[in-house]
Design an enzyme around this catalytic site. Structure first.
Site, PDB file in Angstrom:
ATOM      1  N   ASP A   1       0.850  -1.187   0.000  1.00  0.00           N
ATOM      2  CA  ASP A   1       0.000   0.000   0.000  1.00  0.00           C
ATOM      3  C   ASP A   1       0.889   1.242   0.000  1.00  0.00           C
ATOM      4  O   ASP A   1       2.049   1.203   0.414  1.00  0.00           O
ATOM      5  CB  ASP A   1      -0.960   0.007   1.190  1.00  0.00           C
ATOM      6  CG  ASP A   1      -0.360  -0.594   2.455  1.00  0.00           C
ATOM      7  OD1 ASP A   1       0.871  -0.751   2.532  1.00  0.00           O
ATOM      8  OD2 ASP A   1      -1.118  -0.919   3.382  1.00  0.00           O
TER       9      ASP A   1
ATOM     10  N   GLU B   1      -6.047   2.947   3.512  1.00  0.00           N
ATOM     11  CA  GLU B   1      -6.565   3.482   4.767  1.00  0.00           C
ATOM     12  C   GLU B   1      -8.002   3.974   4.676  1.00  0.00           C
ATOM     13  O   GLU B   1      -8.733   3.920   5.669  1.00  0.00           O
ATOM     14  CB  GLU B   1      -5.678   4.662   5.235  1.00  0.00           C
ATOM     15  CG  GLU B   1      -4.258   4.277   5.604  1.00  0.00           C
ATOM     16  CD  GLU B   1      -4.159   3.543   6.927  1.00  0.00           C
ATOM     17  OE1 GLU B   1      -5.200   3.381   7.606  1.00  0.00           O
ATOM     18  OE2 GLU B   1      -3.054   3.124   7.289  1.00  0.00           O
TER      19      GLU B   1
END
EC number: 3.5.1.47
Length: 381
Positions: A71, A130
């Site tokens: 990520d 997120e």
């Protein structure tokens, strides 16, 4: 040559200074592309989807594809580490360590860009872990189809493990999560005339109290679940009855079945409160791609077996955690394994003081190069 530890630390510090919120990682994407394009390109193909980057490494015997995901987004946190390379983006910070994640991925990629793998490798630099289920968005876009992995791996850094230690377990590593957003709408009025109003403070309080029974009376006691309501807003002053209550929270469960069970009970309780108080209810339960991170039995057995035997790896079998990760969605589509990489910090993930130990980077790179080099031998005929 593969990126050295010194080069990787420099890259990590550069990335640490430019954190961006999910789907807005434009500067991060540009910096990653700059680094990737400096690597040997003989075996590489690169494409973009929004702020994501996909890198395909062509194997010598391309009958199988192994995926590796990192990520790339940061958090809306104001950094307080005092580091010389602290965030340059006001109110933004790599407080979850995705700068470490990206750097390890680049280290692994740099090795296989030079040493052609036996099978295909697909590296996924994924946005919006997120805040916006970036893994789900990317998968459903179809951009991955051409280079779809047959199995996939990823890690999350862990401040509670020794620097460079590898932590993993069979079964669920992280919980699946679901946001709760409940609004109760009644009628405001004067505190002296409650019969002329419909008090949503009382309605909201009943909702909060009844929610507490879900895990204790609906979830199997030997399994795990959490329902936390962290925000309750109602009213403006003490002598006015509030006609609105806004309540927000989260559901956490180690299986998708229990997550859905808890969601069902939240809906029923909310509807019951609205009925009993004769008020309007607006309820949004949003899970998105934040499924439980359920490790595949076969890939995880191979991963743990390798890490236990590797001379340069400190392997620790870990317990499940109630943290959430959208890699769970990818694991619901592709068999694979998520693991921890220890970064030995006194501060937790998402803390404005979080400062992971950079010595973990080269250990993570080395462990995964070793594992992927060994794993690919399974699929060469």
């Amino acid at each position: 040559m593969s990126l050295t530890e010194k080069e990787l630390i420099a890259i990590r510090r550069t990335l640490h200074q430019i954190p961006e919120i999910g789907m807005l990682e434009f500067e991060t994407q540009a910096k990653l592309l700059e680094i990737i394009e400096r690597l040997p390109q003989t075996y590489l193909e690169i494409k973009k989807w929004k702020t994501a980057i996909l890198v395909h490494v062509r194997g010598a015997n391309p009958t199988y594809t192994i995926g590796y995901r990192t990520d790339i987004d940061g958090l809306p946190v104001t950094e307080q580490t005092g580091l010389s390379y602290a965030s340059r983006h006001a109110g933004r910070m790599h407080a979850c360590g995705h700068d470490i994640h990206m750097t390890v991925a680049l280290g692994i990629l740099s090795y296989f860009a030079e040493e052609q793998p036996k099978v295909n490798l697909t590296f996924i630099f994924q946005p919006a872990e997120e805040n916006a289920s970036g893994g789900k968005q990317l998968y459903e876009s179809g951009s991955l189809n051409e280079w779809m992995p047959d199995e996939i791996y990823a890690f999350h850094d862990n401040p509670g493990l020794p620097t460079g230690a590898i932590g993993c377990r069979q079964g669920t590593l992280f919980a699946g999560t679901c946001e709760i957003h409940a609004t109760f709408l009644g009628k405001s009025g004067h505190a002296a005339f409650p019969h002329q109003a419909n008090d949503m403070v009382v309605a909201g309080a009943q909702f909060v109290n009844q929610i507490q029974t879900i895990v204790s009376r609906n979830v199997d006691p030997i399994q795990a679940g959490v329902v936390t309501l962290g925000h309750f807003a109602a009213g403006t002053t003490g002598n006015v009855i509030s006609g609105k209550a806004q309540i927000d929270g989260t559901i956490r469960a180690l299986t998708q079945g229990n997550n859905e069970l808890i969601q069902k009970r939240v809906r029923k309780i909310a509807a019951g409160v609205a009925e009993s108080f004769d008020c309007e209810l607006k309820l949004d339960l949003h899970q998105g791609g934040y499924y439980p991170v359920e490790n595949n039995q076969q890939t995880t057995a191979a991963f743990i077996d390798y890490m236990k035997k590797a001379a340069n790896v400190d392997f620790i079998e870990t317990l499940p955690a109630m943290t959430g990760e959208d890699f769970g969605f990818l694991l619901s589509k592709i068999p694979g394994t998520m693991f921890w990489l220890g970064v030995d910090s006194p501060y937790s993930l998402h803390s404005e003081h979080f400062a992971p130990q950079e010595g973990a980077i080269i250990k993570g790179v080395s462990a995964m190069i070793g594992y992927l080099s060994e794993r690919q031998k399974m699929f060469v005929k």
